[in-house]
Design an enzyme around this catalytic site. Structure first.
Site, PDB file in Angstrom:
ATOM      1  N   LYS A   1       1.890  -3.532   6.720  1.00 25.35           N
ATOM      2  CA  LYS A   1       2.328  -3.511   5.322  1.00 25.35           C
ATOM      3  C   LYS A   1       3.825  -3.216   5.251  1.00 25.35           C
ATOM      4  O   LYS A   1       4.568  -3.852   4.506  1.00 25.35           O
ATOM      5  CB  LYS A   1       1.553  -2.452   4.515  1.00 25.35           C
ATOM      6  CG  LYS A   1       0.090  -2.784   4.289  1.00 25.35           C
ATOM      7  CD  LYS A   1      -0.082  -4.095   3.530  1.00 25.35           C
ATOM      8  CE  LYS A   1      -1.552  -4.391   3.260  1.00 25.35           C
ATOM      9  NZ  LYS A   1      -1.750  -5.724   2.636  1.00 25.35           N
TER      10      LYS A   1
ATOM     11  N   SER B   1       0.824  -1.213   0.000  1.00 24.08           N
ATOM     12  CA  SER B   1       0.000   0.000   0.000  1.00 24.08           C
ATOM     13  C   SER B   1       0.853   1.256   0.000  1.00 24.08           C
ATOM     14  O   SER B   1       1.942   1.285   0.579  1.00 24.08           O
ATOM     15  CB  SER B   1      -0.881  -0.004   1.257  1.00 24.08           C
ATOM     16  OG  SER B   1      -1.492   1.255   1.430  1.00 24.08           O
TER      17      SER B   1
ATOM     18  N   TYR C   1      -2.374  -1.158  10.904  1.00 25.06           N
ATOM     19  CA  TYR C   1      -2.594  -1.718   9.555  1.00 25.06           C
ATOM     20  C   TYR C   1      -1.445  -1.304   8.642  1.00 25.06           C
ATOM     21  O   TYR C   1      -0.804  -2.152   8.016  1.00 25.06           O
ATOM     22  CB  TYR C   1      -3.923  -1.232   8.953  1.00 25.06           C
ATOM     23  CG  TYR C   1      -3.928  -1.339   7.446  1.00 25.06           C
ATOM     24  CD1 TYR C   1      -3.705  -0.212   6.647  1.00 25.06           C
ATOM     25  CD2 TYR C   1      -4.083  -2.566   6.826  1.00 25.06           C
ATOM     26  CE1 TYR C   1      -3.652  -0.328   5.265  1.00 25.06           C
ATOM     27  CE2 TYR C   1      -4.033  -2.679   5.449  1.00 25.06           C
ATOM     28  CZ  TYR C   1      -3.819  -1.558   4.670  1.00 25.06           C
ATOM     29  OH  TYR C   1      -3.747  -1.662   3.296  1.00 25.06           O
TER      30      TYR C   1
ATOM     31  N   ARG D   1      -5.759  12.397  -3.247  1.00 23.32           N
ATOM     32  CA  ARG D   1      -5.356  10.994  -3.341  1.00 23.32           C
ATOM     33  C   ARG D   1      -5.255  10.604  -4.815  1.00 23.32           C
ATOM     34  O   ARG D   1      -5.850  11.270  -5.675  1.00 23.32           O
ATOM     35  CB  ARG D   1      -6.406  10.087  -2.669  1.00 23.32           C
ATOM     36  CG  ARG D   1      -6.551  10.282  -1.171  1.00 23.32           C
ATOM     37  CD  ARG D   1      -5.334   9.807  -0.423  1.00 23.32           C
ATOM     38  NE  ARG D   1      -5.506   9.890   1.022  1.00 23.32           N
ATOM     39  CZ  ARG D   1      -5.287  10.981   1.743  1.00 23.32           C
ATOM     40  NH1 ARG D   1      -4.854  12.084   1.156  1.00 23.32           N
ATOM     41  NH2 ARG D   1      -5.455  10.969   3.061  1.00 23.32           N
TER      42      ARG D   1
ATOM     43  N   ASN E   1      -5.255   4.465  -4.239  1.00 28.78           N
ATOM     44  CA  ASN E   1      -6.613   4.262  -3.694  1.00 28.78           C
ATOM     45  C   ASN E   1      -7.501   3.476  -4.648  1.00 28.78           C
ATOM     46  O   ASN E   1      -8.070   4.064  -5.572  1.00 28.78           O
ATOM     47  CB  ASN E   1      -7.232   5.620  -3.350  1.00 28.78           C
ATOM     48  CG  ASN E   1      -6.637   6.176  -2.085  1.00 28.78           C
ATOM     49  OD1 ASN E   1      -5.409   6.301  -1.964  1.00 28.78           O
ATOM     50  ND2 ASN E   1      -7.486   6.478  -1.116  1.00 28.78           N
TER      51      ASN E   1
ATOM     52  N   ARG F   1      -9.632  14.174   9.424  1.00 25.61           N
ATOM     53  CA  ARG F   1      -9.646  12.864  10.090  1.00 25.61           C
ATOM     54  C   ARG F   1      -8.226  12.590  10.566  1.00 25.61           C
ATOM     55  O   ARG F   1      -7.272  12.710   9.778  1.00 25.61           O
ATOM     56  CB  ARG F   1     -10.093  11.796   9.102  1.00 25.61           C
ATOM     57  CG  ARG F   1     -10.121  10.382   9.638  1.00 25.61           C
ATOM     58  CD  ARG F   1     -10.761   9.404   8.664  1.00 25.61           C
ATOM     59  NE  ARG F   1      -9.949   9.255   7.457  1.00 25.61           N
ATOM     60  CZ  ARG F   1     -10.247   8.399   6.474  1.00 25.61           C
ATOM     61  NH1 ARG F   1     -11.342   7.648   6.530  1.00 25.61           N
ATOM     62  NH2 ARG F   1      -9.483   8.290   5.412  1.00 25.61           N
TER      63      ARG F   1
HETATM   64  C1  WQD Z   1      -9.713   9.075   0.910  1.00 26.78           C
HETATM   65  C2  WQD Z   1      -9.905  10.562   1.165  1.00 26.78           C
HETATM   66  C3  WQD Z   1     -10.285  11.075   3.462  1.00 26.78           C
HETATM   67  C4  WQD Z   1     -14.209   9.198   3.809  1.00 26.78           C
HETATM   68  C5  WQD Z   1      -7.151   4.037   2.542  1.00 26.78           C
HETATM   69  C6  WQD Z   1      -6.247   3.196   3.354  1.00 26.78           C
HETATM   70  C7  WQD Z   1      -5.005   2.902   2.563  1.00 26.78           C
HETATM   71  C8  WQD Z   1      -5.369   2.293   1.245  1.00 26.78           C
HETATM   72  C9  WQD Z   1      -6.328   3.196   0.484  1.00 26.78           C
HETATM   73  C10 WQD Z   1      -5.325  -0.087   1.142  1.00 26.78           C
HETATM   74  C11 WQD Z   1      -9.187  11.027   2.432  1.00 26.78           C
HETATM   75  C12 WQD Z   1     -11.498  11.443   2.608  1.00 26.78           C
HETATM   76  C13 WQD Z   1     -12.983   9.640   3.336  1.00 26.78           C
HETATM   77  C14 WQD Z   1     -15.222  10.142   4.105  1.00 26.78           C
HETATM   78  C15 WQD Z   1     -13.761  11.904   3.439  1.00 26.78           C
HETATM   79  N1  WQD Z   1      -5.985   1.045   1.441  1.00 26.78           N
HETATM   80  N2  WQD Z   1     -12.776  10.959   3.155  1.00 26.78           N
HETATM   81  N3  WQD Z   1     -14.956  11.475   3.912  1.00 26.78           N
HETATM   82  O1  WQD Z   1      -7.502   6.895   3.848  1.00 26.78           O
HETATM   83  O2  WQD Z   1      -6.612   7.600   1.552  1.00 26.78           O
HETATM   84  O3  WQD Z   1      -6.527   5.243   2.225  1.00 26.78           O
HETATM   85  O4  WQD Z   1      -7.468   3.393   1.332  1.00 26.78           O
HETATM   86  O5  WQD Z   1      -4.224  -0.253   0.814  1.00 26.78           O
HETATM   87  O6  WQD Z   1      -4.245   2.000   3.311  1.00 26.78           O
HETATM   88  O7  WQD Z   1      -5.898   3.953   4.483  1.00 26.78           O
HETATM   89  O8  WQD Z   1      -8.736   6.271   1.715  1.00 26.78           O
HETATM   90  O9  WQD Z   1     -11.098   6.406   1.038  1.00 26.78           O
HETATM   91  O10 WQD Z   1     -10.553   6.413   3.519  1.00 26.78           O
HETATM   92  O11 WQD Z   1     -10.020   8.408   2.130  1.00 26.78           O
HETATM   93  O12 WQD Z   1     -13.535  13.118   3.273  1.00 26.78           O
HETATM   94  O13 WQD Z   1     -16.368   9.820   4.545  1.00 26.78           O
HETATM   95  O14 WQD Z   1     -11.287  10.806   1.380  1.00 26.78           O
HETATM   96  O15 WQD Z   1     -10.062  12.074   4.451  1.00 26.78           O
HETATM   97  O16 WQD Z   1      -8.705  12.336   2.205  1.00 26.78           O
HETATM   98  P1  WQD Z   1      -7.315   6.611   2.399  1.00 26.78           P
HETATM   99  P2  WQD Z   1     -10.186   6.817   2.131  1.00 26.78           P
END
Ligand code: WQD
Length: 340
Positions: free
Chosen positions: A153, A124, A149, A231, A179, A295
């Site tokens: 990795k 990841s 988590y 992202r 992502n 967050r």
């Molecule tokens: C994306 C963006 C949130 C939910 C995760 C895992 C990572 C990898 C990819 C596996 C961020 C924002 C989210 C919401 C929001 N997984 N958000 N409102 O955290 O980048 O990565 O998935 O390998 O290990 O941590 O993905 O989809 O949670 O968030 O604003 O209700 O969307 O703050 O900026 P993330 P995510």
């Protein structure tokens, strides 16, 4: 026909990879214990490819069962290892559950096939934390993980790298996903979050279909185009195809090192609000959202340099954000009429 073992093959990325392996002419055998997926996915895969694949229900943490499996299936030419727990928030609450599951399963698998193993490991972009330079390359230093988590990795990559140094018969490619989002074009497989989705896109589709309330955008005070975090979103089908490319590279034994790392992204970043807008524009559905606080544990902005994957794996993502949003929405609509 080369036989590939896919652990966690009924999961989100695993199921899409199983389909692409089959389409590429591989014989596929799946291991899963349904800890984070539904047995129904096996029927969905059959509906897509037209055949029922060999499946073994097995917990990879059970060393004797894994050894037994390897003795029964010595002719595996490659393994793609997805089976792991992956919920960031849960890992903070239950670290030992994550360290035990994610490491025992990996180590049992390596030991069971130690005589000769081509292994593609599901890693990841989390390992980069907040990179110092963007786009982030595979040479960038890993940073202290924000969650157990993410730490599993990082440590798993180290376990593999160190073991490869002393085991020339172990050939590993670690794939660092950015992502993963979206779903198969048939809308028969996709992301199946258990409970309230933690990830952005499943929350968006569940909000749009009325299963959830408004989306909370976690922060709009970042140093980005519109203040929301950035992202590198990649379509899960593009990601699946990259795993086929990685298996082909291992089979071809072309690498001058038996441990390689590749970024799997599009090389482009999108803000949360851009994703919200892309969903509305590409599906015609209106989204309700509020702006909330950042967050904890989130990085501000990350997107990948995917030059190495393109040059060496011969793979480049082909699907765009609109494809991602439309396929995710079609899958959510399918789930509404066909609840799992
Ligand atoms: C994306 C963006 C949130 C939910 C995760 C895992 C990572 C990898 C990819 C596996 C961020 C924002 C989210 C919401 C929001 N997984 N958000 N409102 O955290 O980048 O990565 O998935 O390998 O290990 O941590 O993905 O989809 O949670 O968030 O604003 O209700 O969307 O703050 O900026 P993330 P995510």
């Amino acid at each position: 026909m080369a036989k590939i073992l896919v652990t966690g093959g009924t999961g989100f990325i695993g199921s899409h990879t199983v389909v692409e392996l089959y389409n590429a002419g591989y014989e596929v055998i799946i291991i899963d214990n349904f800890a984070n997926s539904s047995p129904k996915i096996l029927q969905q895969i059959k509906a897509i490819i037209g055949v029922e694949l060999e499946f073994v229900r097995l917990d990879l943490c059970d060393e004797s069962k894994v050894t037994e499996f390897a003795a029964k299936y010595p002719d595996i030419s490659g393994v793609i290892h997805f089976a792991a727990f992956k919920a960031v928030g849960e890992s903070v609450q239950e670290p030992l559950k994550y360290y035990k599951n994610n490491f025992y399963s990996l180590i049992n698998l390596i030991n069971a096939y130690k005589s000769s193993l081509n292994l593609v490991f599901s890693s990841s972009c989390t390992v980069y934390g907040q990179p110092d330079f963007l786009p982030v390359t595979e040479e960038a230093p890993t940073k202290k993980a924000e969650s157990p988590y993410g730490n599993t990795k990082q440590i798993a990559e180290e376990i593999l790298q160190e073991t490869c140094k002393v085991s020339p018969s172990l050939n590993v490619i670690s794939l660092r996903y950015f992502n993963p989002v979206g779903a198969h074009a048939t809308a028969l497989i996709g992301e199946l979050p258990i409970g309230t989705p933690q990830n952005l896109v499943p929350f968006i589709t569940q909000s749009a279909i009325g299963k959830r309330g408004p989306i909370t955008v976690f922060g709009n005070d970042y140093d980005t185009a519109d203040g929301s975090a950035v992202r590198d979103y990649i379509h899960v089908v593009d990601l699946a195809k990259a795993h086929v490319a990685a298996i082909k590279r291992l089979e071809g034994a072309q690498a001058d090192s038996n441990y390689e790392v590749f970024n799997l992204g599009t090389g482009k970043g999108s803000t949360v609000l851009e994703i919200v807008n892309a969903f509305e524009q590409s599906t015609g559905e209106k989204l309700n959202y509020n702006i909330g606080p950042r967050r904890s544990g989130d990085v501000e902005k990350v997107w990948g340099d995917v030059t190495k994957s393109s040059k060496i794996l011969g793979w480049t993502a082909e699907l765009n954000v609109d494809d991602m949003m439309r396929s995710a929405w079609n899958w959510e609509k399918y789930l509404k009429d066909n609840p799992f």
